[in-house]
Design a protein around this motif. Structure first.
Motif, PDB file in Angstrom:
ATOM      1  N   VAL A  33       0.840  -1.204   0.000  1.00 16.19           N
ATOM      2  CA  VAL A  33       0.000   0.000   0.000  1.00 16.19           C
ATOM      3  C   VAL A  33       0.872   1.250   0.000  1.00 16.19           C
ATOM      4  O   VAL A  33       0.616   2.211  -0.736  1.00 16.19           O
ATOM      5  CB  VAL A  33      -0.957  -0.006   1.210  1.00 16.19           C
ATOM      6  N   VAL A  34       1.915   1.249   0.804  1.00 16.22           N
ATOM      7  CA  VAL A  34       2.834   2.388   0.833  1.00 16.22           C
ATOM      8  C   VAL A  34       3.534   2.517  -0.513  1.00 16.22           C
ATOM      9  O   VAL A  34       3.676   3.621  -1.057  1.00 16.22           O
ATOM     10  CB  VAL A  34       3.860   2.230   1.968  1.00 16.22           C
ATOM     11  N   HIS A  81      -0.760  13.219   1.635  1.00 14.18           N
ATOM     12  CA  HIS A  81      -1.476  11.938   1.696  1.00 14.18           C
ATOM     13  C   HIS A  81      -2.909  12.032   1.190  1.00 14.18           C
ATOM     14  O   HIS A  81      -3.549  11.003   0.946  1.00 14.18           O
ATOM     15  CB  HIS A  81      -1.492  11.419   3.134  1.00 14.18           C
ATOM     16  N   ARG A  82      -3.431  13.241   1.054  1.00 14.66           N
ATOM     17  CA  ARG A  82      -4.848  13.414   0.716  1.00 14.66           C
ATOM     18  C   ARG A  82      -5.273  12.620  -0.517  1.00 14.66           C
ATOM     19  O   ARG A  82      -6.312  11.977  -0.509  1.00 14.66           O
ATOM     20  CB  ARG A  82      -5.152  14.903   0.555  1.00 14.66           C
ATOM     21  N   PRO A  83      -4.478  12.631  -1.611  1.00 15.06           N
ATOM     22  CA  PRO A  83      -4.927  11.885  -2.795  1.00 15.06           C
ATOM     23  C   PRO A  83      -4.551  10.410  -2.806  1.00 15.06           C
ATOM     24  O   PRO A  83      -4.852   9.704  -3.763  1.00 15.06           O
ATOM     25  CB  PRO A  83      -4.208  12.619  -3.939  1.00 15.06           C
ATOM     26  N   GLY A  86      -5.721   4.759   1.000  1.00 20.19           N
ATOM     27  CA  GLY A  86      -5.180   3.946   2.086  1.00 20.19           C
ATOM     28  C   GLY A  86      -4.113   4.620   2.911  1.00 20.19           C
ATOM     29  O   GLY A  86      -3.593   4.025   3.862  1.00 20.19           O
ATOM     30  N   ALA A  87      -3.793   5.898   2.582  1.00 21.17           N
ATOM     31  CA  ALA A  87      -2.696   6.556   3.284  1.00 21.17           C
ATOM     32  C   ALA A  87      -3.005   6.815   4.755  1.00 21.17           C
ATOM     33  O   ALA A  87      -2.090   6.948   5.567  1.00 21.17           O
ATOM     34  CB  ALA A  87      -2.354   7.874   2.584  1.00 21.17           C
ATOM     35  N   ASP A  88      -4.297   6.915   5.104  1.00 21.40           N
ATOM     36  CA  ASP A  88      -4.665   7.189   6.491  1.00 21.40           C
ATOM     37  C   ASP A  88      -4.875   5.927   7.323  1.00 21.40           C
ATOM     38  O   ASP A  88      -5.253   6.015   8.493  1.00 21.40           O
ATOM     39  CB  ASP A  88      -5.941   8.034   6.533  1.00 21.40           C
ATOM     40  N   LEU A 134       0.783  10.988  12.335  1.00 16.52           N
ATOM     41  CA  LEU A 134       0.253  10.283  11.163  1.00 16.52           C
ATOM     42  C   LEU A 134      -1.104   9.643  11.469  1.00 16.52           C
ATOM     43  O   LEU A 134      -1.564   8.779  10.734  1.00 16.52           O
ATOM     44  CB  LEU A 134       1.247   9.198  10.726  1.00 16.52           C
ATOM     45  N   ARG A 135      -1.726  10.071  12.576  1.00 16.00           N
ATOM     46  CA  ARG A 135      -3.050   9.598  12.985  1.00 16.00           C
ATOM     47  C   ARG A 135      -3.048   8.150  13.458  1.00 16.00           C
ATOM     48  O   ARG A 135      -4.051   7.444  13.341  1.00 16.00           O
ATOM     49  CB  ARG A 135      -4.076   9.799  11.867  1.00 16.00           C
ATOM     50  N   VAL A 136      -1.910   7.704  13.963  1.00 14.61           N
ATOM     51  CA  VAL A 136      -1.861   6.389  14.591  1.00 14.61           C
ATOM     52  C   VAL A 136      -2.256   6.573  16.057  1.00 14.61           C
ATOM     53  O   VAL A 136      -1.637   7.377  16.766  1.00 14.61           O
ATOM     54  CB  VAL A 136      -0.445   5.781  14.508  1.00 14.61           C
TER      55      VAL A 136
END
Length: 260
Positions: A33-34, A81-83, A86-88, A134-136
């Motif tokens: 994914v990354v 990361h917005r576009p 799966g980045a979030d 990173l919202r973890v």
């Protein structure tokens, strides 16, 4: 400035750890994914140093910078990361943050020997905000080195190197359009980056590695150890100062544009 102990500050601000950046990126993109996000939304072919610079700015801002620096770095990451699909996802973002901690410890071990366990634990705590920005969720970040090691083994077992990842690596390690000074440093960067990878990932990426490569790696590391030992601490800390200044200038420009 962020409240970290002098020992952690010395560790994190040591510019010699920059040499672990390539390894961290290769570990990150071993997550499919990354890799997909980097391959589709980064210009590695023409600006191979961009992700490394942005990654270092992010680490320095969150771990060593002011609260404003941390907010600016997080805002840039969120915008990038917005576009990206799966980045979030916390699982993938946790892996990205974990590679930064693990690669820093690995680089220290290569250049100076194993990190003192107490310092490793303190650095782990100091690096927790890297995941948070990173919202973890905070409770997902391993609380002890033993917990981190257990997480690392589980996450590493799920890695899969894709063709997209291999394409990114070609652009990263064999930059065709990078400035001359970057291309001049690439032979050293390649041998250090590939040599520090876990053997199974070296194979998955398709890197040839035998006795000749190992001897070249050992010679290179021996020279780097002597060079790093001879460089004064203030000089080794210059990358932190330079990259934080660059981040602040970029944040100021962004604020000016948004405010118009």
């Amino acid at each position: 400035m962020t409240s970290v102990s002098p020992a952690v500050r010395r560790f994190a601000a040591d510019g010699s750890l920059v040499m672990a950046g390539g390894r961290a990126i290769l570990l990150q993109i071993a997550d499919p994914v990354v890799a997909a996000g980097v391959a589709r939304h980064s210009d590695f072919a023409h600006r191979p140093q961009q992700r490394l610079v942005h990654t270092l700015q992010y680490v320095y801002a969150v771990v060593l910078g002011s609260p404003a620096d941390a907010r600016a770095a997080a805002a840039f990451v969120e915008h990038a990361h917005r576009p990206v699909q799966g980045a979030d996802d916390p699982d993938h973002q946790l892996w990205v943050a974990a590679t930064l901690y693990e690669s820093a410890l690995c680089m220290h071990e290569v250049l100076r020997g194993p990190v003192d366990p107490a310092l490793a634990a303190a650095v782990l705590t100091a690096y927790e905000p890297l995941g948070g920005a990173l919202r973890v969720p905070a409770d997902r970040w391993p609380s002890t080195p033993a917990a981190f090691d257990a997480y690392w083994r589980r996450a590493s077992a799920a890695l899969r190197v894709t063709d997209e990842a291999r394409g990114v690596v070609r652009d990263l390690l064999h930059p065709r359009f990078a400035p001359v000074w970057i291309r001049a440093l690439m032979p050293v960067a390649r041998i250090v980056t590939v040599g520090m990878l876990p053997p199974d990932l070296r194979t998955a990426y398709g890197f040839a590695w035998g006795g000749a490569e190992q001897r070249r790696y050992d010679r290179t590391v021996a020279v780097l150890r002597r060079v790093v030992a001879a460089v004064p601490g203030p000089v080794r800390r210059l990358p932190v100062q330079m990259l934080l200044r660059s981040l602040r200038r970029a944040a100021a420009r962004r604020t000016t544009v948004v405010g118009r």
